[in-house]
Design a protein around this motif. Structure first.
Motif, PDB file in Angstrom:
ATOM      1  N   VAL A 219      -7.661   1.437  -8.108  1.00  0.00           N
ATOM      2  CA  VAL A 219      -8.713   0.419  -8.179  1.00  0.00           C
ATOM      3  C   VAL A 219      -9.227   0.295  -9.607  1.00  0.00           C
ATOM      4  O   VAL A 219      -9.372  -0.809 -10.144  1.00  0.00           O
ATOM      5  CB  VAL A 219      -9.875   0.765  -7.223  1.00  0.00           C
ATOM      6  N   GLU A 220      -9.500   1.420 -10.243  1.00  0.00           N
ATOM      7  CA  GLU A 220     -10.011   1.404 -11.613  1.00  0.00           C
ATOM      8  C   GLU A 220      -8.988   0.805 -12.570  1.00  0.00           C
ATOM      9  O   GLU A 220      -9.343   0.059 -13.499  1.00  0.00           O
ATOM     10  CB  GLU A 220     -10.374   2.820 -12.049  1.00  0.00           C
TER      11      GLU A 220
ATOM     12  N   ASN B 286       0.686  -4.219 -16.478  1.00  0.00           N
ATOM     13  CA  ASN B 286       0.716  -4.712 -17.854  1.00  0.00           C
ATOM     14  C   ASN B 286       1.608  -5.938 -18.015  1.00  0.00           C
ATOM     15  O   ASN B 286       1.501  -6.659 -19.012  1.00  0.00           O
ATOM     16  CB  ASN B 286       1.177  -3.596 -18.804  1.00  0.00           C
ATOM     17  N   GLN B 287       2.468  -6.176 -17.029  1.00  0.00           N
ATOM     18  CA  GLN B 287       3.344  -7.342 -17.073  1.00  0.00           C
ATOM     19  C   GLN B 287       2.876  -8.449 -16.118  1.00  0.00           C
ATOM     20  O   GLN B 287       3.556  -9.459 -15.968  1.00  0.00           O
ATOM     21  CB  GLN B 287       4.774  -6.928 -16.709  1.00  0.00           C
ATOM     22  N   THR B 288       1.724  -8.245 -15.477  1.00  0.00           N
ATOM     23  CA  THR B 288       1.231  -9.189 -14.476  1.00  0.00           C
ATOM     24  C   THR B 288       0.197 -10.127 -15.078  1.00  0.00           C
ATOM     25  O   THR B 288      -0.774  -9.688 -15.684  1.00  0.00           O
ATOM     26  CB  THR B 288       0.606  -8.433 -13.285  1.00  0.00           C
TER      27      THR B 288
ATOM     28  N   LEU C  99       0.803  -1.219   0.000  1.00  0.00           N
ATOM     29  CA  LEU C  99       0.000   0.000   0.000  1.00  0.00           C
ATOM     30  C   LEU C  99       0.839   1.274   0.000  1.00  0.00           C
ATOM     31  O   LEU C  99       0.513   2.247  -0.698  1.00  0.00           O
ATOM     32  CB  LEU C  99      -0.924  -0.005   1.221  1.00  0.00           C
ATOM     33  N   ASP C 100       1.914   1.306   0.777  1.00  0.00           N
ATOM     34  CA  ASP C 100       2.659   2.547   0.972  1.00  0.00           C
ATOM     35  C   ASP C 100       3.677   2.839  -0.128  1.00  0.00           C
ATOM     36  O   ASP C 100       4.340   3.883  -0.086  1.00  0.00           O
ATOM     37  CB  ASP C 100       3.358   2.523   2.338  1.00  0.00           C
ATOM     38  N   GLU C 101       3.787   1.969  -1.110  1.00  0.00           N
ATOM     39  CA  GLU C 101       4.639   2.259  -2.258  1.00  0.00           C
ATOM     40  C   GLU C 101       3.942   3.284  -3.156  1.00  0.00           C
ATOM     41  O   GLU C 101       2.709   3.431  -3.120  1.00  0.00           O
ATOM     42  CB  GLU C 101       4.913   0.989  -3.054  1.00  0.00           C
ATOM     43  N   PRO C 102       4.696   4.038  -3.967  1.00  0.00           N
ATOM     44  CA  PRO C 102       4.067   4.954  -4.922  1.00  0.00           C
ATOM     45  C   PRO C 102       3.072   4.207  -5.810  1.00  0.00           C
ATOM     46  O   PRO C 102       3.373   3.128  -6.315  1.00  0.00           O
ATOM     47  CB  PRO C 102       5.256   5.475  -5.741  1.00  0.00           C
ATOM     48  N   GLU C 103       1.854   4.776  -5.934  1.00  0.00           N
ATOM     49  CA  GLU C 103       0.764   4.153  -6.697  1.00  0.00           C
ATOM     50  C   GLU C 103       0.460   2.754  -6.173  1.00  0.00           C
ATOM     51  O   GLU C 103      -0.003   1.883  -6.908  1.00  0.00           O
ATOM     52  CB  GLU C 103       1.089   4.124  -8.190  1.00  0.00           C
ATOM     53  N   HIS C 104       0.736   2.539  -4.873  1.00  0.00           N
ATOM     54  CA  HIS C 104       0.519   1.254  -4.197  1.00  0.00           C
ATOM     55  C   HIS C 104       1.290   0.124  -4.866  1.00  0.00           C
ATOM     56  O   HIS C 104       0.924  -1.055  -4.716  1.00  0.00           O
ATOM     57  CB  HIS C 104      -0.970   0.901  -4.131  1.00  0.00           C
ATOM     58  N   GLY C 105       2.336   0.455  -5.593  1.00  0.00           N
ATOM     59  CA  GLY C 105       3.124  -0.559  -6.274  1.00  0.00           C
ATOM     60  C   GLY C 105       2.462  -1.135  -7.505  1.00  0.00           C
ATOM     61  O   GLY C 105       2.970  -2.100  -8.094  1.00  0.00           O
ATOM     62  N   LEU C 106       1.333  -0.548  -7.916  1.00  0.00           N
ATOM     63  CA  LEU C 106       0.548  -1.096  -9.031  1.00  0.00           C
ATOM     64  C   LEU C 106       0.468  -0.084 -10.165  1.00  0.00           C
ATOM     65  O   LEU C 106      -0.611   0.397 -10.533  1.00  0.00           O
ATOM     66  CB  LEU C 106      -0.844  -1.496  -8.544  1.00  0.00           C
ATOM     67  N   THR C 107       1.610   0.245 -10.709  1.00  0.00           N
ATOM     68  CA  THR C 107       1.664   1.155 -11.847  1.00  0.00           C
ATOM     69  C   THR C 107       1.170   0.452 -13.101  1.00  0.00           C
ATOM     70  O   THR C 107       1.032  -0.781 -13.131  1.00  0.00           O
ATOM     71  CB  THR C 107       3.111   1.630 -12.068  1.00  0.00           C
ATOM     72  N   ASP C 108       0.929   1.220 -14.139  1.00  0.00           N
ATOM     73  CA  ASP C 108       0.556   0.615 -15.425  1.00  0.00           C
ATOM     74  C   ASP C 108       1.629  -0.359 -15.889  1.00  0.00           C
ATOM     75  O   ASP C 108       1.316  -1.448 -16.399  1.00  0.00           O
ATOM     76  CB  ASP C 108       0.353   1.698 -16.493  1.00  0.00           C
ATOM     77  N   GLU C 109       2.881   0.024 -15.705  1.00  0.00           N
ATOM     78  CA  GLU C 109       3.986  -0.841 -16.145  1.00  0.00           C
ATOM     79  C   GLU C 109       3.956  -2.178 -15.421  1.00  0.00           C
ATOM     80  O   GLU C 109       4.106  -3.245 -16.040  1.00  0.00           O
ATOM     81  CB  GLU C 109       5.325  -0.144 -15.905  1.00  0.00           C
TER      82      GLU C 109
END
Length: 240
Positions: free
Chosen positions: A81-82, A60-62, A47-57
């Motif tokens: 969330v979106e 897109n690789q997940t 959660l506390d990572e930038p963008e909760h660690g869930l960037t587009d980059e």
């Protein structure tokens, strides 16, 4: 090799010594460890990572995202969330664990409150496998028994699952739909109930087997993305 991201809000581990003692590497670290042993390409995000660690980059690789949250659902940004929801609709697999049922992500994908009964009483949970043909329970027996868990009880306010794989019984008498699958867009979703933060549930080999199997099951399909909107005819349409 399937690329898996284990997401955890990672708040209990920072503020509760009891949780930190059970999961010194965090719940995400424990889950990532056994998935790594299963030969997945695993990383974590919190959660506390930038963008909760869930960037587009990252997304897109997940191939499959695992989600654990509890006390900080409200802190997850709506735009993240979106972003995750759209990736699920586009085909990314999603496994929601335990109290992730009340996350913004799960609720928006289900379209319901996702509410339930609960009780913390260190009681026995027996998870009955009611669909022994399902790949998520491959290699298991008739049930999984956990000596100490938090109770979740019906009514669980979710849409009717596409597949009901497991049902729990608790020492206090309640039952619960504890292993449910859903499809949203091109994505496959599995909700798996056990995993209270003060119990060593994620060290249980049968629980680990369920999550490992679920990752394989949730692998994205290789079909092309459907084309929507106005379409040209594939055959000649005779003039009327």
């Amino acid at each position: 090799m399937l690329k898996v991201v284990v997401w955890n809000e990672n708040r209990h581990e920072q503020i509760d010594p009891e949780v930190r003692e059970v999961y010194p590497e965090g719940i995400h670290g424990t889950i990532a460890s056994f998935l790594g042993e299963a030969q997945f390409d695993v990383s974590t995000a919190t959660l506390d990572e930038p963008e909760h660690g869930l960037t587009d980059e990252v997304l897109n690789q997940t191939d499959v995202l695992i989600w654990w949250g509890h006390i900080a659902h409200h802190e997850v940004k709506d735009e993240v969330v979106e972003r995750v929801k759209q990736r699920v609709l586009d085909g990314m697999g999603l496994i929601v664990l335990h109290s992730g049922h009340f996350s913004k992500l799960f609720k928006t994908l289900m379209g319901t409150s996702c509410d339930l009964k609960w009780r913390e009483a260190s009681e026995k949970e027996r998870i009955w496998i009611i669909d022994p043909s399902h790949p998520i329970v491959e290699g298991l027996g008739e049930y999984i028994e956990l000596e100490n868990e938090e109770m979740y009880g019906e009514h669980f306010d979710i849409p009717t699952p596409d597949e009901l794989v497991m049902v729990s019984w608790f020492e206090g008498g309640e039952v619960f739909r504890s292993g449910c699958t859903f499809k949203r867009g091109k994505g496959k979703i599995f909700y798996f109930r056990p995993g209270h933060e003060t119990y060593p549930t994620y060290y249980n080999k049968e629980v680990q087997r369920v999550i490992t199997n679920a990752v394989k099951w949730a692998e994205p399909t290789k079909l092309p993305k459907p084309v929507y909107g106005n379409a040209k005819a594939l055959e000649l349409i005779k003039e009327k």
